[in-house]
Design an enzyme around this catalytic site. Structure first.
Site, PDB file in Angstrom:
ATOM      1  N   TYR A  57       0.846  -1.198   0.000  1.00 48.49           N
ATOM      2  CA  TYR A  57       0.000   0.000   0.000  1.00 48.49           C
ATOM      3  C   TYR A  57       0.882   1.249   0.000  1.00 48.49           C
ATOM      4  O   TYR A  57       0.645   2.202  -0.754  1.00 48.49           O
ATOM      5  CB  TYR A  57      -0.892  -0.032   1.248  1.00 48.49           C
TER       6      TYR A  57
ATOM      7  N   LYS B 244       1.092   4.428  -2.651  1.00 53.29           N
ATOM      8  CA  LYS B 244       0.928   5.830  -2.271  1.00 53.29           C
ATOM      9  C   LYS B 244       2.204   6.636  -2.541  1.00 53.29           C
ATOM     10  O   LYS B 244       2.122   7.828  -2.855  1.00 53.29           O
ATOM     11  CB  LYS B 244       0.519   5.927  -0.796  1.00 53.29           C
TER      12      LYS B 244
END
Lengths: 444, 244
Positions: free
Chosen positions: B150, B154
């Site tokens: 994740y 990002k």
């Protein structure tokens, strides 16, 4: 939809340490899924956990945390009618309605309660003598039950028995998904307030009588640790909406207690100093000024998590009302509290009016009402049991939203319609409170 | 003010939209679930939104960005604010075992943003005004064992937004990189909630402010800037041994 097990869902008094499974629906659609699947354990709706005792707890069972259901559905700015999801807090509702020139018609002493919780406890406020409880302003709501048939809309004319049972029904009659409320129109967000010192209960009774017709909002703080000459002294607050002023919304709390304070923090000597200071701070006999609604209605909201000040063991709150003519009994009970030295600084005195609520289990009745905290130390439960006996003996009634000790006998005789109510309790719903006050086997 | 919210049913996006609604904005809400969008639309209307339209699209499907753009063109002649806010944390442990899971996390949290932002950048460049804001994360500031897939998505998004900002500044278009820390939303409900958690309402109002004030990079809330300054300054030889 979120599902988790939680030790975080406590009541405001933090005495009990229950363990719950919790589901938190984020959308009204989730309720259909939830209720279609059914429940294999006892269920209770949970809002913001501002009930003090055990009426918002369901140890070993399931809580439906309504915090994710906080949307508005409609707001009629002409007529002041709002429909919102039941997990919407009063504070967040005010953010929308105050700038539009409206206020919630009845507010408790904190804005951190959900609308669903406000209905389930049929909350009252400083305007009870002229406005009654919030139940009087509920137009309709939607109720989800486990006995089939999908959600039910209830109003005074549609499913009227369920409507009456749910107002003040402590979340036991089903889950509220939305509520439609009639709002109060306000000229400004400010209150013209008068603050008056009084030296005795007699003075309070006189002030109260004089103010009721002229002021929509009245309340008093009483020094519940004052004995001898200081017995029954306090400060009387009365107010009305200021005719002019901006319609500004409250701000977020400035101070927050990050953790439990040591038990010593709110010990009796410190309370005595606090009460003395509070009484003396009001130097003049009578002071008139204009204040924002936030400090007037919600003084304690300024410190978020103030309940942690009572430390690890938490605290009890007792709130009771004695029927009209109970002044002598009231004086006797306040003496008992003052002499015990157990009371805390947050003692609130108010006379209830005679406007009836549509709620079957509504707490307020005409008479004098007192609310105060007791730290949970050694002798507290025994003392509270004694208090409970005296209140019952004087024909009084204890507020379930605050209660942690009332006996089944006290409950059943002070809420005479409880059997009629029990018939409307959802078969899958229960709470620690409900099990306690029906523990003699007479209940559901 | 015309506001497009992509991923409009996310808790933070709803709260940011509420702030815009209070000032009478018009909305186009884009999301996957029509019923949820309808609930959000009612809420925004009751709060003072002038007009709310909705468009459904599976935002994780990178091929759908053109459809989203069509809906935007259909709704507004000119867009003042576009907020891109969809996403999902994914499960790090499963992504470690399977590339398919890792790819899904990258697609939802990075590639789908690239697809949408590419279209938005061109739309805004042509109108020569407006603010594009997208939700990145503090997780993208430094890779940690607990959520580096994740975090990588990002990190990619943060770099992409920085470049876009650099490209669009000369034509009067502003790009805001939003970096939330811990926000109490359905996406994080399974995590233990420490003192660093803030409510979605607080995060939403920070996002609203960051857009109004045309911040470049906005930590949400601001104190994460200091936390991440510390986290980023730890030498790798120490950092690799930490349990983060």
């Amino acid at each position: 939809m979120i599902s988790l097990s939680s030790q975080r869902h406590l009541s405001w008094g933090r005495v009990q340490r229950p363990s719950h499974r919790v589901v938190r629906p984020s959308w009204r659609d989730d309720l259909a899924t939830l209720f279609r699947a059914g429940f294999d354990q006892k269920v209770l709706p949970y809002g913001l956990g501002r009930s003090y005792g055990d009426s918002c707890l369901n140890d070993g069972g399931l809580l439906i945390d309504t915090g994710g259901l906080d949307r508005l559905i409609s707001f009629d700015r002409e007529n002041g009618i709002v429909r919102c999801e039941a997990g919407t807090s009063i504070g967040r509702l005010l953010e929308v309605i105050v700038p539009a020139g409206f206020f919630i018609p009845v507010t408790p002493g904190t804005k951190f309660v959900t609308i669903g919780g406000a209905v389930a406890n049929d909350v009252h406020g400083k305007n009870h003598h002229g406005a009654g409880t919030i139940g009087r302003y509920v137009r309709r709501f939607e109720l989800w039950r486990t006995d089939g048939g999908g959600p039910r809309e209830c109003s005074r004319t549609e499913n009227p028995e369920l409507f009456a049972a749910t107002i003040g029904g402590l979340g036991l009659t089903g889950l509220l998904s939305w509520v439609e409320l009639e709002l109060e129109r306000i000229p400004s967000a400010m209150i013209d307030e008068e603050v008056i010192k009084f030296g005795s209960l007699d003075e309070f009774f006189a002030l109260e009588k004089e103010s009721a017709a002229q002021f929509p909002f009245t309340v008093a703080w009483v020094d519940c640790l004052g004995t001898g000459e200081k017995f029954g002294r306090g400060v009387f607050f009365r107010g009305r909406w200021a005719a002019e002023g901006k319609k500004t919304v409250h701000k977020a709390p400035k101070i927050s207690l990050p953790m439990e304070l040591p038990g010593l923090a709110l010990s009796t000597p410190i309370m005595k100093i606090f009460n003395e200071t509070f009484y003396r701070r009001h130097v003049e006999k009578r002071r008139v000024h204009t204040v924002h609604y936030e400090p007037f209605f919600y003084p304690l909201d300024a410190v978020s998590g103030w309940n942690l000040a009572y430390g690890k063991r938490g605290f009890f709150q007792v709130q009771f009302v004695l029927p009209v003519g109970g002044e002598a009994g009231f004086t006797e009970i306040l003496k008992l509290i003052a002499d015990s030295g157990r009371g805390s600084f947050l003692a609130v005195l108010k006379r209830f009016g005679d406007l009836a609520s549509p709620g079957m289990m509504s707490f307020p009745m005409p008479g004098i009402n007192l609310a105060l905290d007791f730290a949970n130390n050694g002798g507290a439960p025994a003392f509270l049991a004694e208090l409970d006996r005296r209140i019952a003996a004087h024909g009084g009634r204890v507020y379930p939203a605050k209660d942690g000790v009332m006996t089944p006998a006290t409950f059943q005789c002070s809420f005479p319609r409880w059997r009629e109510f029990a018939a409307h309790v959802d078969p899958s719903f229960s709470s620690d409170f409900w099990r306690r006050v029906t523990a003699d086997g007479s209940g559901a | 003010m015309n506001v497009v919210v992509i991923g409009a049913s996310s808790a933070m996006a709803q709260e940011a939209a509420r702030c815009f609604a209070a000032t009478g904005a018009s909305f186009l809400l884009v999301g996957r679930d029509a019923q949820k969008l309808a609930d959000v639309a009612e809420d925004l209307k009751a709060r003072g939104a002038k007009d709310v339209r909705v468009a459904t699209a599976d935002l994780a499907d990178v091929g759908r960005a053109g459809i989203v753009l069509g809906a935007i063109r259909g709704a507004f002649d000119k867009v003042d604010v576009a907020l891109v806010a969809h996403g999902s944390l994914g499960v790090q442990q499963e992504a470690e075992k399977s590339y398919a899971v890792a790819e899904e996390i990258l697609r939802v949290n990075f590639l789908s943003y690239v697809a949408l932002l590419t279209e938005l950048a061109n739309l805004f460049e042509a109108q020569r005004s407006g603010v594009i804001a997208a939700i990145s994360s503090v997780a993208g500031d430094r890779g940690r064992q607990s959520n580096y897939v994740y975090g990588a998505a990002k990190a990619g998004l943060t770099a992409f937004l920085a470049g876009m900002r650099n490209r669009l500044v000369k034509c009067g278009v502003h790009v805001v990189t939003i970096k939330p820390g811990f926000v109490a939303t359905p996406m994080t409900a399974h995590l233990p909630q420490g003192p660093l958690f803030v409510s979605a309402a607080k995060a939403g109002s920070c996002i609203h402010q960051a857009i109004l004030k045309k911040r470049d990079v906005a930590y949400v809330p601001f104190f994460w800037m200091f936390i991440m300054m510390v986290i980023k300054s730890i030498p790798e030889m120490v950092f690799k041994k930490l349990k983060l």
